[in-house]
Scaffold this motif. Sequence first.
Motif, short mmCIF file in Angstrom:
data_model
loop_
_atom_site.label_atom_id
_atom_site.label_comp_id
_atom_site.label_asym_id
_atom_site.label_seq_id
_atom_site.Cartn_x
_atom_site.Cartn_y
_atom_site.Cartn_z
N ASP A 135 -1.28 15.67 0.37
CA ASP A 135 -0.40 15.41 -0.77
C ASP A 135 -0.18 13.92 -0.97
N MET A 136 -0.04 13.18 0.14
CA MET A 136 0.16 11.74 0.02
C MET A 136 -1.05 11.08 -0.62
N ALA A 137 -2.23 11.39 -0.15
CA ALA A 137 -3.43 10.79 -0.72
C ALA A 137 -3.59 11.16 -2.19
N ASP A 138 -3.29 12.40 -2.52
CA ASP A 138 -3.42 12.84 -3.91
C ASP A 138 -2.46 12.07 -4.83
N ILE A 139 -1.21 11.89 -4.38
CA ILE A 139 -0.24 11.14 -5.20
C ILE A 139 -0.67 9.69 -5.33
N LEU A 140 -1.13 9.08 -4.25
CA LEU A 140 -1.55 7.69 -4.32
C LEU A 140 -2.73 7.52 -5.28
N GLU A 141 -3.67 8.45 -5.23
CA GLU A 141 -4.82 8.35 -6.13
C GLU A 141 -4.41 8.60 -7.58
N ASP A 142 -3.52 9.57 -7.79
CA ASP A 142 -3.05 9.84 -9.15
C ASP A 142 -2.29 8.64 -9.71
N GLU A 143 -1.41 8.07 -8.93
CA GLU A 143 -0.60 6.95 -9.42
C GLU A 143 -1.43 5.68 -9.58
N THR A 144 -2.40 5.47 -8.71
CA THR A 144 -3.27 4.30 -8.87
C THR A 144 -4.04 4.39 -10.18
N GLY A 145 -4.35 5.61 -10.59
CA GLY A 145 -5.02 5.79 -11.87
C GLY A 145 -4.18 5.35 -13.05
N LYS A 146 -2.87 5.30 -12.88
CA LYS A 146 -1.97 4.83 -13.94
C LYS A 146 -1.81 3.31 -13.91
N GLY A 147 -2.25 2.70 -12.84
CA GLY A 147 -2.11 1.26 -12.67
C GLY A 147 -1.96 0.94 -11.20
N PRO A 148 -2.66 -0.05 -10.69
CA PRO A 148 -2.62 -0.34 -9.25
C PRO A 148 -1.25 -0.85 -8.80
N PHE A 149 -0.99 -0.68 -7.53
CA PHE A 149 0.24 -1.18 -6.91
C PHE A 149 -0.06 -1.42 -5.43
N PRO A 150 0.55 -2.43 -4.83
CA PRO A 150 0.32 -2.70 -3.41
C PRO A 150 1.13 -1.73 -2.54
N PHE A 151 0.55 -1.33 -1.40
CA PHE A 151 1.29 -0.43 -0.51
C PHE A 151 0.82 -0.55 0.93
N ILE A 152 1.69 -0.07 1.81
CA ILE A 152 1.45 -0.05 3.26
C ILE A 152 1.66 1.38 3.75
N LEU A 153 0.71 1.91 4.47
CA LEU A 153 0.93 3.15 5.21
C LEU A 153 1.55 2.74 6.54
N HIS A 154 2.87 2.81 6.60
CA HIS A 154 3.59 2.23 7.73
C HIS A 154 3.61 3.20 8.92
N CYS A 155 3.73 2.61 10.12
CA CYS A 155 3.81 3.39 11.37
C CYS A 155 2.74 4.48 11.36
N PHE A 156 1.51 4.08 11.15
CA PHE A 156 0.46 5.05 10.89
C PHE A 156 0.23 5.97 12.09
N SER A 157 0.32 7.28 11.82
CA SER A 157 0.03 8.28 12.84
C SER A 157 -0.64 9.49 12.20
N SER A 158 -1.18 9.28 11.00
CA SER A 158 -1.82 10.36 10.25
C SER A 158 -3.30 10.43 10.62
N GLY A 159 -4.04 11.21 9.84
CA GLY A 159 -5.45 11.39 10.14
C GLY A 159 -6.34 10.32 9.54
N ALA A 160 -7.60 10.34 9.96
CA ALA A 160 -8.55 9.33 9.54
C ALA A 160 -8.79 9.36 8.04
N GLU A 161 -8.70 10.54 7.43
CA GLU A 161 -9.00 10.65 6.01
C GLU A 161 -7.93 9.96 5.16
N LEU A 162 -6.66 10.07 5.55
CA LEU A 162 -5.62 9.36 4.80
C LEU A 162 -5.82 7.85 4.94
N ALA A 163 -6.17 7.38 6.13
CA ALA A 163 -6.45 5.95 6.29
C ALA A 163 -7.59 5.52 5.39
#
Length: 264
Positions: A135-163
Amino acid sequence: MLVDSHCHLDFPDFEAERADVIARAVAAGVGRMVTISTRVRRFPDILKIAESFDEVYCSVGTHPHNAHEELDITADQLVALAEHPKVVAIGEAGLDYFYDHAPREAQAQGLRTHIEAARRTGLPLVIHARNADDDMADILEDETGKGPFPFILHCFSSGAELARRGVALGGYVSFSGILTFKNSSELRGIAKTVPTDRLLVETDAPYLAPMPHRGKRNEPAFVANTAQVLAETIGLGADEIARITTDNVFRLFKKMPRPADVDG
């Protein structure tokens, strides 16, 4: 020099000795700390700390745990609060399906509001993601399509695909003390795949103290331990990873000035 790109200096854990904690960090070579907002309604407390210490900057935003409590906070309000010179980021906002303290719909709505604020201000969005990779990756991709924005995946402990998907969208990946834990070999493997110009280090203090401090209250000085393990993981020296991650911080947190005695 190192930068603790994510800590919580307003938390009660530091109330009795906040100045000493910050002084220890500076003595350990931590030249900047970003103390992260979890509730906009408590933002004045965060800002007071940032205004009291030259080395401390802050963000403004609502943690996903509290998303349902602050759905009335608008992007306009976040943008206005972010005009303060000590505010260098938006968030933390995101999705946490591990605890589910807030309804998932509220978390997603809050995340999109914060994305709008990050897009409008150009300030990086500090993203909290736990057990919500797709869901996180999908929202980031959807929102980036509306216009880019800078972001940090903080305290990363998710999977390789989200990275991978996050980096592909221009995001940065920040590693905390979790990287140093003995059972974090998979996470260290992911760290090797992140381009060096997208790497950050943080403490998330007072939580997740790195080895050899695990089990104790974390504090910004301990970011050096995480940086050391990151350096070993990707085959660089400690000085080199300090230079790389510090350069990355100032490229991303564009409002935060470097100390006068640090080149770059």
